[in-house]
Design a protein around this motif. Structure first.
Motif, PDB file in Angstrom:
ATOM      1  N   UNK A 648      -8.611   9.481   7.687  1.00 42.81           N
ATOM      2  CA  UNK A 648      -9.156  10.515   6.799  1.00 42.81           C
ATOM      3  C   UNK A 648      -9.645   9.906   5.484  1.00 42.81           C
ATOM      4  N   UNK A 649      -8.904   8.919   4.987  1.00 42.20           N
ATOM      5  CA  UNK A 649      -9.283   8.278   3.732  1.00 42.20           C
ATOM      6  C   UNK A 649     -10.591   7.495   3.916  1.00 42.20           C
ATOM      7  N   UNK A 650     -10.718   6.854   5.076  1.00 44.49           N
ATOM      8  CA  UNK A 650     -11.950   6.115   5.379  1.00 44.49           C
ATOM      9  C   UNK A 650     -13.135   7.081   5.462  1.00 44.49           C
ATOM     10  N   UNK A 651     -12.938   8.207   6.123  1.00 38.81           N
ATOM     11  CA  UNK A 651     -14.009   9.194   6.271  1.00 38.81           C
ATOM     12  C   UNK A 651     -14.467   9.730   4.917  1.00 38.81           C
ATOM     13  N   UNK A 652     -13.536   9.755   3.950  1.00 35.80           N
ATOM     14  CA  UNK A 652     -13.875  10.240   2.607  1.00 35.80           C
ATOM     15  C   UNK A 652     -14.582   9.163   1.782  1.00 35.80           C
ATOM     16  N   UNK A 653     -14.779   7.975   2.385  1.00 28.31           N
ATOM     17  CA  UNK A 653     -15.480   6.907   1.691  1.00 28.31           C
ATOM     18  C   UNK A 653     -14.625   6.145   0.702  1.00 28.31           C
ATOM     19  N   UNK A 654     -13.300   6.290   0.828  1.00 33.29           N
ATOM     20  CA  UNK A 654     -12.393   5.653  -0.133  1.00 33.29           C
ATOM     21  C   UNK A 654     -11.950   4.279   0.356  1.00 33.29           C
ATOM     22  N   UNK A 655     -11.153   3.593  -0.497  1.00 32.35           N
ATOM     23  CA  UNK A 655     -10.777   2.202  -0.214  1.00 32.35           C
ATOM     24  C   UNK A 655      -9.470   2.092   0.568  1.00 32.35           C
TER      25      UNK A 655
END
Length: 725
Positions: A648-655
């Motif tokens: 989910x964090x990857x999908x949000x474009x985060x690190x």
């Protein structure tokens, strides 16, 4: 009486930094309310009425109701003694002059025992207020006498003696408004603003930019006058004399009327104005000589007008105040001392403390007033006829704001005077007929330049608008885009946090910064161990923050440290949480499970700056929950890049930081920024990928490049050489 109800204070802890209660220092008291556990306030006959009568100011306490009178509402409905203790302690501090407002009371696992936390600006005052509050509540409950004024007076004295003075506090408050941290370095008014290499220091109205040479020049009135005159600043004609006969000769040469003042004097002490006769000059010489501690005396041309104090900060005038003469009117009955008490000292603006803009006037104890009276053929014991006006003081009382009236030419002369002497903050004393008129249109002059000028007359004038001089001083010390901070990293949890802290500090050092580290493995500067003991504590942390060579600082914060002392810093750039792990030692603080430990761990996340980053272990569900509490960005790290949290964090474009194919991967959204092979690391580090990932993520959050991170991992030494501190 055997049936009296009591509150027992079991232990008191001063949490000196951010803690589980709030961002500010608090006192946490454990109290046992005994049988009062069965008697809320509304069941105690007469208690609520007595408490309200003794402390009516508590009506403004909003309490959990969030409205004016909220606490009184709780009293009427029924609340417990520990909660009442919290509010009474806060109110006693307020009555003593130390304004506070935050407090909480929570029950513990032991029936009748509560934790009471309340904000305090000074530990000793807070402790004394707590004890006094307990005594007051017991008296109100048991209907026994209680002298409130006798209780509050020593608290006021403690506030005066132990707290920052009003001028320093005003500057510190202005710094706080700018989110600039502060550390009080002594029990006096020496305060550090900012951390490490970016810090500045103030000592009331002196700063670390205030030149010692300029201060010496300002204290040499003759030299100051010569320098000002040479630069075109108008000054009165004058000369230095060493005896009364020479003073009269000088007065004749200059031409009466004249002014006499001590060569080393300040604050108007020993100054006599408008002297015309030999006897007046000789008497004024004796006063000035005595007030100046036996130093020489200056004889100057008297310039008609009112005394003014103009405050210069940097190159700008930021405030101006005017003085006024003081008179009393005779009634044919009272002597001058009595008239002064009745007509002057009843003014609520007058007092002996720093918080009063005007001083109390006691003619019989003031040499300048006695001399002025003698010139009129009077003494402090004289009884003026009814309707007869008597001059008490012609100088001083400079506390009437005229900042908005100041003519630009007057402001320019004051600013030039400060620059000529070399002071970054100066109080320029000028005599002016009218501050709103051009200097060329009147016989105005600079009569003194003062280092470390008093600020109270401008902050809290006797008349007119208070000026934000603290804000002006902070803007002088810090550019508007600066907050005095350095990168600060805080690490908490139970999974090798000491080693993580050491690795983060080394990576920051590799990036070219001088780095301080306080952790359970010791105290370090630039990778060198300078103290070989557990330094994961508040005191060691403060040592790093006051070190002017430190450009970045890393702290290990155990749950024990957070609960016993609070964090050493107010805010951080990066906060790392490895896990929410409960340990038996936390039972000492009545933290009995991981759910309660979560509240401790969140302290580290709560203090992350909006521009900062939380580095969180994606494998611990409670750590993942902390992400919602962070004001800044989030970097999750973990062994499983396919977990729902990481995905989910990857999908949000985060690190993200994770391990894939024996490589530590730094990813942002779908893009893999860098890969650091585990095989290139030393075996000890390669076998502990979670520890390395946490450190790598923290370094990445500090904007350290992947290339430097890789170099730092390869060169990190587990056993550094010790060096003396």
């Amino acid at each position: 009486m055997t049936d009296q109800k009591k509150i027992t204070i079991l232990r008191v802890t001063h949490l000196r930094g951010p803690n589980i209660w709030t961002y500010r220092p608090v006192i946490e008291a454990w109290v046992d309310i005994g049988s009062l556990e069965d008697f809320p306030s509304n069941t105690l006959p007469g208690f609520v009425d007595r408490l309200k009568a003794w402390l009516p100011g508590m009506v403004v306490h909003r309490c959990s109701e969030g409205v004016h009178g909220g606490f009184f509402q709780r009293l009427d409905e029924g609340t417990w003694a520990a909660h009442i203790l919290e509010h009474v302690t806060l109110e006693l501090q307020n009555l003593a002059g130390m304004k506070t407002g935050f407090g909480k009371a929570r029950s513990t696992s032991t029936r009748g025992v509560y934790k009471v936390a309340f904000r305090t600006r000074q530990e000793q005052v807070g402790r004394a207020a707590l004890t006094a509050a307990r005594d007051l509540i017991e008296a109100a409950i048991n209907n026994t006498p209680f002298d409130l004024e006798k209780t509050v007076e020593p608290l006021r004295e403690m506030v005066d003696d132990l707290c920052l003075g009003p001028s320093t506090a005003h500057i510190v408050d202005a710094a706080t408004e700018r989110r600039i941290p502060n550390i009080r370095l002594t029990e006096g008014n020496l305060v550090q603003l900012g951390y490490g290499i970016n810090q500045r220091r103030i000592w009331t109205a002196e700063t670390d930019q205030t030149s010692a040479i300029a201060e010496e020049i300002a204290s040499d009135k003759d030299l100051t006058k010569a320098l000002l005159k040479s630069c075109g600043v108008p000054v009165p004609e004058g000369t230095l004399v060493r005896n009364a006969e020479a003073a009269w000769e000088a007065a004749q040469d200059i031409g009466v009327p004249v002014v006499l003042k001590p060569y080393d004097g300040n604050h108007g002490r020993g100054v006599s104005l408008n002297l015309r006769t030999q006897s007046d000059v000789e008497a004024a010489y004796a006063l000035a000589h005595r007030k100046g501690g036996g130093s020489s005396v200056i004889v100057e041309k008297y310039i008609a007008g009112n005394e003014h104090r103009i405050l210069v900060v940097g190159r700008q005038v930021v405030a101006a105040a005017r003085g006024e003469t003081i008179w009393v009117m005779g009634d044919g009955v009272s002597n001058i001392d009595e008239l002064a008490n009745a007509q002057i000292n009843t003014d609520p603006r007058r007092g002996s403390g720093e918080e009063f803009p005007l001083n109390v006037v006691i003619p019989s104890e003031t040499g300048e007033v006695i001399l002025e009276l003698e010139r009129a053929g009077l003494t402090p014991q004289s009884i003026p006829a009814k309707g007869h006006k008597v001059l008490i003081q012609t100088n001083g009382n400079v506390a009437f704001d005229i900042t908005d009236e100041l003519h630009p030419s007057v402001a320019a002369a004051a600013a030039l005077a400060a620059r000529v002497v070399g002071l970054d903050i100066a109080g320029i004393d000028m005599v002016l007929e009218d501050a709103s008129k051009p200097l060329s249109a009147q016989q105005g002059a600079v009569i003194e330049v003062n280092a470390s000028p008093g600020l109270l007359a401008h902050i809290k004038p006797a008349q007119g608008q208070g000026r934000p001089v603290g804000k002006a001083i902070i803007e002088h010390l810090f550019k508007l885009d600066r907050d005095g901070r350095i990168p600060v990293v805080g690490i908490t949890g139970t999974l090798k946090t000491g080693r993580i802290a050491r690795l983060v500090a080394w990576l920051a050092h590799i990036s070219g910064k001088h780095v301080g580290l306080a952790c359970s493995e010791g105290l370090y500067l630039d990778g060198r161990q300078v103290e070989a003991k557990d330094c994961a504590n508040w005191e060691a942390g403060q040592r790093l923050l006051i070190n002017r060579s430190v450009q970045a600082a890393v702290f290990e914060n155990t749950s024990h440290t957070i609960l016993a002392e609070g964090l050493a810093y107010d805010k951080c750039s990066v906060g790392v949480v490895t896990d929410v792990g409960w340990q038996k030692s936390l039972a000492e603080f009545d933290i009995l499970d991981t759910e309660q430990t979560y509240k401790v761990a969140r302290t580290q996340v709560d203090v992350i700056l909006p521009t900062g980053t939380a580095v969180l272990n994606s494998a611990d569900p409670q750590v993942v929950e902390l992400a919602a509490l962070c004001d800044g960005k989030i970097i999750f790290y973990g062994m499983d890049p396919q977990s729902s949290v990481m995905a989910q964090h990857r999908e949000a474009g985060e690190r993200l930081v994770y391990v894939l194919d024996d490589q530590i991967v730094l990813a942002e959204g779908a893009q893999e920024i860098a890969m650091l092979p585990l095989a290139s690391l030393k075996p000890a580090k390669a076998s502990q990928p979670e520890m390395v990932m946490a450190a790598v993520a923290a370094a990445w959050a500090l904007d350290i490049s992947p290339e430097l991170i890789g170099a730092g991992l390869r060169t990190f030494e587990s056993n550094p050489k010790k060096t003396p501190y």
